[in-house]
Design a protein around this motif. Structure first.
Motif, mmCIF file in Angstrom:
data_model
loop_
_atom_site.group_PDB
_atom_site.id
_atom_site.type_symbol
_atom_site.label_atom_id
_atom_site.label_comp_id
_atom_site.label_asym_id
_atom_site.label_seq_id
_atom_site.Cartn_x
_atom_site.Cartn_y
_atom_site.Cartn_z
ATOM 1 N N ALA A 260 0.791 -1.230 0.000
ATOM 2 C CA ALA A 260 0.000 0.000 0.000
ATOM 3 C C ALA A 260 0.828 1.286 0.000
ATOM 4 O O ALA A 260 0.420 2.258 -0.641
ATOM 5 C CB ALA A 260 -0.975 -0.006 1.181
ATOM 6 N N PRO A 261 1.970 1.358 0.689
ATOM 7 C CA PRO A 261 2.741 2.606 0.623
ATOM 8 C C PRO A 261 3.171 2.978 -0.793
ATOM 9 O O PRO A 261 3.532 4.123 -1.045
ATOM 10 C CB PRO A 261 3.959 2.318 1.517
ATOM 11 C CG PRO A 261 3.464 1.287 2.488
ATOM 12 C CD PRO A 261 2.539 0.417 1.681
ATOM 13 N N ASN A 262 3.131 2.019 -1.698
ATOM 14 C CA ASN A 262 3.532 2.268 -3.082
ATOM 15 C C ASN A 262 2.342 2.368 -4.025
ATOM 16 O O ASN A 262 2.504 2.246 -5.248
ATOM 17 C CB ASN A 262 4.489 1.171 -3.549
ATOM 18 C CG ASN A 262 5.735 1.107 -2.691
ATOM 19 O OD1 ASN A 262 6.308 2.138 -2.351
ATOM 20 N ND2 ASN A 262 6.131 -0.091 -2.305
ATOM 21 N N ASN A 263 1.144 2.597 -3.465
ATOM 22 C CA ASN A 263 -0.038 2.736 -4.318
ATOM 23 C C ASN A 263 0.174 3.759 -5.426
ATOM 24 O O ASN A 263 -0.342 3.598 -6.533
ATOM 25 C CB ASN A 263 -1.248 3.158 -3.473
ATOM 26 C CG ASN A 263 -1.890 1.999 -2.737
ATOM 27 O OD1 ASN A 263 -1.696 0.831 -3.076
ATOM 28 N ND2 ASN A 263 -2.664 2.319 -1.706
ATOM 29 N N TRP A 264 0.882 4.831 -5.095
ATOM 30 C CA TRP A 264 1.109 5.899 -6.085
ATOM 31 C C TRP A 264 2.572 5.937 -6.508
ATOM 32 O O TRP A 264 3.074 6.960 -6.945
ATOM 33 C CB TRP A 264 0.687 7.257 -5.511
ATOM 34 C CG TRP A 264 -0.639 7.230 -4.834
ATOM 35 C CD1 TRP A 264 -0.897 7.502 -3.516
ATOM 36 C CD2 TRP A 264 -1.904 6.907 -5.417
ATOM 37 N NE1 TRP A 264 -2.240 7.370 -3.252
ATOM 38 C CE2 TRP A 264 -2.882 7.001 -4.404
ATOM 39 C CE3 TRP A 264 -2.312 6.546 -6.703
ATOM 40 C CZ2 TRP A 264 -4.235 6.743 -4.616
ATOM 41 C CZ3 TRP A 264 -3.654 6.283 -6.932
ATOM 42 C CH2 TRP A 264 -4.600 6.385 -5.892
ATOM 43 N N GLY A 265 3.253 4.805 -6.406
ATOM 44 C CA GLY A 265 4.656 4.726 -6.778
ATOM 45 C C GLY A 265 4.853 4.824 -8.281
ATOM 46 O O GLY A 265 3.899 4.983 -9.059
ATOM 47 N N PRO A 266 6.086 4.724 -8.726
ATOM 48 C CA PRO A 266 6.394 4.945 -10.144
ATOM 49 C C PRO A 266 5.720 3.963 -11.090
ATOM 50 O O PRO A 266 5.517 4.277 -12.263
ATOM 51 C CB PRO A 266 7.916 4.813 -10.205
ATOM 52 C CG PRO A 266 8.296 4.063 -8.969
ATOM 53 C CD PRO A 266 7.294 4.456 -7.938
#
Length: 507
Positions: A260-266
């Motif tokens: 979840a911390p990378n939901n808006w990742g690259p």
């Protein structure tokens, strides 16, 4: 009923009230807007646009129902006996009229109707020009994306799906099916091109609007639509638009894509936004649907869609994606804050998908990472619908189809190197197929549709599926490419149209 969301969700029926530092939402459903008393103000425009995302919370939209179609592939089987879902997987017409899949057509046309309303009415509203442009772009994107899913599942050379436009949407008479699916692709491509013209880039959105469509998402869906249309030059062109833009990329670690911390990742391109917040959570329930039935006594997992031995064995030696994707007996994994050794009580194959397990790994995750309601098991993980790795695979496939072996090596090697595999040269369509399978297993990318469009379904499905022990867990199936290249039109739609909408041949 009101729902407080931890993230501002695009899927809302109403304008939202943003609280102080947490950017929480208070969402009050008010029903679909009507022309007589609506479409007057900027607030109306936002409410109308937000209504396009209401059905993302339906358990069958991007949770269970749609996934029964994807479950037809050779990568997975129904994890426990479920007659209606089993009939879908076996291409048995007895599935027609079932609750899980019957609403897929209707829900997408309802969403298209709301998008058409935005495109029709918002331009005349006196409001901030930048906001107006974005909302209209969202509507074009929504229309194009919904039509892509309808066309790819129900349309072929014999008949497309009905094209309901701003011009004919008020006609009380049923809209007949398009003559062929290419007419659908032409229409949805034009919608997505308009979306790309109107939408901002992702980094031009404020954090409160993350999850709304953006320009690069439109380019990515266009690349996939052209791939399905077999227009390989344009598939490559739009994939290149995403790749060369430079602001989307692979994450260094494959498993981190599904945290979840990378939901808006690259790697993010387009996802089903989800949250565990509130009494019942909101968004995609797929992680809970794939979790062990009854969750080893700690959570109400549903036990559907489990991997086959064929999928497990398809990975090349040393490919780290296999262990990040699949749990097999004896594997260690974190569950509710404790180290566990995987052993299924009820999985028919003995395997489970691991990709979406991270929200369940924390101590005391209920209400923080997973929904308090196990009957609607949403999580804080946004399920990828289309991510950067798939764009690389689209580019590679389009290049190989035009220029032959080796033309997709650059893109395929980016994916292989992340998977801890050696770079290769002269890779063929067979290599592309393997990489696509290994990278996207258990995702909305839809292995079944890949098998159909490649012409591989009949031979693959004529083989039984096996479980961890090597035993047959699903018998061979008969796939008729002249019939089963598309799914059956829901009988309700045929009946409601008075027979104007015709069933797909053979169903």
């Amino acid at each position: 009923m009101k729902k407080n969301l931890l993230y501002i969700l695009i899927a809302a029926l109403t304008i939202v009230i943003i609280s102080s530092c947490k950017k929480q939402l208070d969402i009050t459903p008010e029903g679909a807007p009507s022309k007589g008393n609506f479409w007057k103000t900027s607030t109306d425009a936002v409410k109308g646009a937000n209504s396009m995302y209401e059905l993302y919370d339906d358990e069958n939209f991007y949770g269970r129902g749609f996934f029964w179609f994807i479950n037809a592939s050779d990568d997975m089987i129904t994890g426990r006996v479920k007659a209606q879902g089993d009939n879908v997987r076996d291409f048995n017409s007895a599935y027609i009229g079932g609750d899980y899949t019957e609403g897929q057509w209707k829900m997408r046309y309802a969403t298209i109707k709301r998008a058409n309303d935005v495109i029709r009415y918002v331009p005349s509203i006196d409001m901030d020009a930048t906001l107006k442009k974005r909302l209209i772009g969202e509507a074009y994107f929504t229309s194009g994306y919904m039509y892509f899913q309808l066309a790819s599942n129900y349309g072929n050379a014999k008949a497309g799906v009905p094209i309901v436009t701003r011009t004919n949407m008020d006609d009380p008479n049923p809209t007949p099916r398009a003559a062929n699916v290419n007419l659908n692709y032409d229409y949805l491509i034009s919608e997505l091109q308009q979306a790309a013209n109107y939408l901002p880039y992702f980094d031009q959105l404020g954090a409160a609007d993350y999850g709304r469509p953006h320009k690069v998402a439109a380019w990515a869906v266009l690349s996939k639509a052209f791939l399905y249309k077999k227009d390989y030059p344009n598939a490559e062109k739009y994939a290149d638009s995403v790749i060369n833009f430079g602001k989307r990329d692979l994450m260094p670690n494959f498993a981190d894509v599904f945290k979840a911390p990378n939901n808006w990742g690259p790697e993010y391109i387009w996802s089903a936004v989800s949250t565990p917040a509130g009494a019942g959570g909101w968004g995609s329930i797929l992680p809970g649907v794939m979790l062990e039935n009854k969750g080893w006594g700690k959570y109400n997992g549903w036990g559907y869609y489990v991997p086959t031995k064929e999928l497990y064995d398809s990975y090349q030696p040393g490919d780290i994606r296999r262990e990040a994707t699949i749990l097999k007996p004896g594997d260690h994994f974190m569950f509710f804050g404790a180290d566990n050794v995987y052993a299924s009580v009820n999985s028919l194959s003995g395997f489970q998908f691991r990709k979406y397990m991270d929200p369940f790994s924390f101590a005391d995750p209920v209400g923080k990472h997973i929904s308090p309601n196990g009957d609607h098991p949403t999580t804080d993980l946004n399920l990828p619908l289309l991510r950067f790795a798939e764009v690389l695979l689209i580019k590679a496939e389009a290049a190989i189809m035009q220029r032959g072996a080796g033309a997709g090596d650059t893109e395929l090697n980016r994916i292989r190197v992340r998977a801890k595999l050696a770079a290769a040269s002269g890779m063929t369509l067979a290599d592309l197929k393997r990489e696509r399978r290994s990278e996207l297993a258990g995702e909305w990318a839809d292995r079944h549709r890949d098998m159909v469009r490649w012409g591989d379904a009949a031979a693959a499905y004529a083989q039984p599926a096996h479980g961890f022990s090597g035993a047959t867990v699903w018998p061979a199936r008969k796939f008729n490419p002249q019939v089963h290249d598309v799914w059956a039109v829901p009988q309700k739609e045929i009946d409601n149209s008075g027979g104007v909408i015709k069933q797909n041949a053979g169903w």
